[in-house]
Design a protein around this motif. Structure first.
Motif, PDB file in Angstrom:
ATOM      1  N   TRP A   1       0.833  -1.205   0.000  1.00 37.23           N
ATOM      2  CA  TRP A   1       0.000   0.000   0.000  1.00 37.23           C
ATOM      3  C   TRP A   1       0.868   1.257   0.000  1.00 37.23           C
ATOM      4  O   TRP A   1       0.606   2.208  -0.732  1.00 37.23           O
TER       5      TRP A   1
ATOM      6  N   ARG B   1       0.976   4.215  -2.788  1.00 39.83           N
ATOM      7  CA  ARG B   1       0.834   5.639  -2.499  1.00 39.83           C
ATOM      8  C   ARG B   1       2.014   6.437  -3.044  1.00 39.83           C
ATOM      9  O   ARG B   1       1.841   7.516  -3.600  1.00 39.83           O
TER      10      ARG B   1
ATOM     11  N   LEU C   1       1.610   6.771  -6.802  1.00 38.67           N
ATOM     12  CA  LEU C   1       0.602   7.799  -7.126  1.00 38.67           C
ATOM     13  C   LEU C   1       1.191   9.193  -6.948  1.00 38.67           C
ATOM     14  O   LEU C   1       0.957  10.074  -7.770  1.00 38.67           O
TER      15      LEU C   1
ATOM     16  N   ILE D   1      -2.645  13.795  -1.988  1.00 35.57           N
ATOM     17  CA  ILE D   1      -3.110  12.413  -1.902  1.00 35.57           C
ATOM     18  C   ILE D   1      -3.290  12.057  -0.434  1.00 35.57           C
ATOM     19  O   ILE D   1      -2.401  12.255   0.388  1.00 35.57           O
TER      20      ILE D   1
ATOM     21  N   GLU E   1      -5.623   9.246   2.388  1.00 45.20           N
ATOM     22  CA  GLU E   1      -6.113   7.876   2.509  1.00 45.20           C
ATOM     23  C   GLU E   1      -6.979   7.767   3.739  1.00 45.20           C
ATOM     24  O   GLU E   1      -6.925   8.609   4.628  1.00 45.20           O
TER      25      GLU E   1
ATOM     26  N   TYR F   1      -8.544   4.400   6.150  1.00 46.74           N
ATOM     27  CA  TYR F   1      -8.821   2.987   6.345  1.00 46.74           C
ATOM     28  C   TYR F   1      -9.404   2.785   7.727  1.00 46.74           C
ATOM     29  O   TYR F   1      -8.806   3.110   8.725  1.00 46.74           O
TER      30      TYR F   1
ATOM     31  N   ARG G   1      -9.183   3.164   1.311  1.00 46.81           N
ATOM     32  CA  ARG G   1      -9.494   4.099   0.225  1.00 46.81           C
ATOM     33  C   ARG G   1      -8.377   5.115   0.089  1.00 46.81           C
ATOM     34  O   ARG G   1      -7.811   5.558   1.083  1.00 46.81           O
ATOM     35  N   CYS G   2      -8.070   5.457  -1.151  1.00 50.36           N
ATOM     36  CA  CYS G   2      -7.075   6.470  -1.461  1.00 50.36           C
ATOM     37  C   CYS G   2      -7.805   7.648  -2.095  1.00 50.36           C
ATOM     38  O   CYS G   2      -8.637   7.453  -2.993  1.00 50.36           O
TER      39      CYS G   2
ATOM     40  N   CYS H   1     -11.134   2.853  -4.178  1.00 51.61           N
ATOM     41  CA  CYS H   1     -11.371   1.879  -3.110  1.00 51.61           C
ATOM     42  C   CYS H   1     -10.770   0.537  -3.507  1.00 51.61           C
ATOM     43  O   CYS H   1     -11.006   0.047  -4.613  1.00 51.61           O
TER      44      CYS H   1
ATOM     45  N   ILE I   1      -5.264   6.459 -10.942  1.00 45.68           N
ATOM     46  CA  ILE I   1      -5.489   5.669  -9.733  1.00 45.68           C
ATOM     47  C   ILE I   1      -5.995   4.271 -10.097  1.00 45.68           C
ATOM     48  O   ILE I   1      -5.586   3.279  -9.500  1.00 45.68           O
TER      49      ILE I   1
END
Length: 191
Positions: free
Chosen positions: A51, A55, A58, A67, A69, A71, A79-80, A100, A142
């Motif tokens: 994860w 990130r 991205l 950006i 997130e 959780y 979710r980002c 998601c 994404i």
């Protein structure tokens, strides 16, 4: 990219992670379904390197965007969030992209949140429609990054909208959909 599981296959999966009755409201112990979902979150948190790499990727592809997130272990996955840079926001509203990833099945979903900037209260309106032109590229990035990082498949909106007879978060059957079970029952809640 493999095809996403069917609605029937996904319903079969989510039934393992959410309760089909509301008896859990009246007992102290955790249901077996909730315990299984919590175990997935515990494992995911212990092994967040994929994860974090996602990130970072991205961030390198969208350096001008913010950006974030979220959780929550009551959700079906992390979710980002990709916020537009200031110069792409209009004086009246802004549009945020949310990606998601489900921990329950190898699937993902992209949606948007529109916020009216003229109000003092930060309230978002959920949109499953195509993003506006200025957020179309971030939505595509994404999606591609989730696919390459996690091998997940996008589920169509019709599948996401499939009703499920489960209690998910604050939602009860007749209001609960596969989207809620696989991803979140509070799509409008972001940091």
């Amino acid at each position: 990219m493999p095809l996403a599981p069917s609605a029937e296959e996904l319903i079969s999966v989510v039934q393992n992670y959410y309760d089909s009755n509301n008896n859990f409201h009246f007992r102290l112990e955790t249901s077996p379904e909730t315990s299984r979902r919590q175990a997935l979150w515990t494992q995911w948190i212990a092994h967040m390197d994929p994860w974090l790499a996602f990130r970072d990727e991205l961030g390198s592809k969208l350096p001008e965007h913010v950006i974030g997130e979220t959780y929550s272990s009551h959700d079906g996955g992390p979710r980002c969030i990709i916020y537009p840079p200031d110069d792409l926001r209009t004086h009246s509203s802004d549009w945020t992209v949310v990606g998601c990833l489900s921990l329950l099945a190898p699937v993902y979903f992209i949606y948007g949140l529109e916020r009216e900037r003229q109000t003092k209260v930060r309230r978002y309106k959920v949109s499953f429609e195509t993003p506006p032109p200025h957020m179309s590229l971030p939505a595509k990035i994404i999606a591609r990054t989730i696919e390459t990082s996690f091998g997940a498949s996008s589920i169509p909106r019709a599948v996401a909208d499939t009703p499920v007879q489960l209690f998910v978060g604050n939602l009860a059957p007749l209001k609960t959909t596969l989207f809620h079970a696989l991803f979140t029952d509070e799509p409008e809640t972001i940091p």
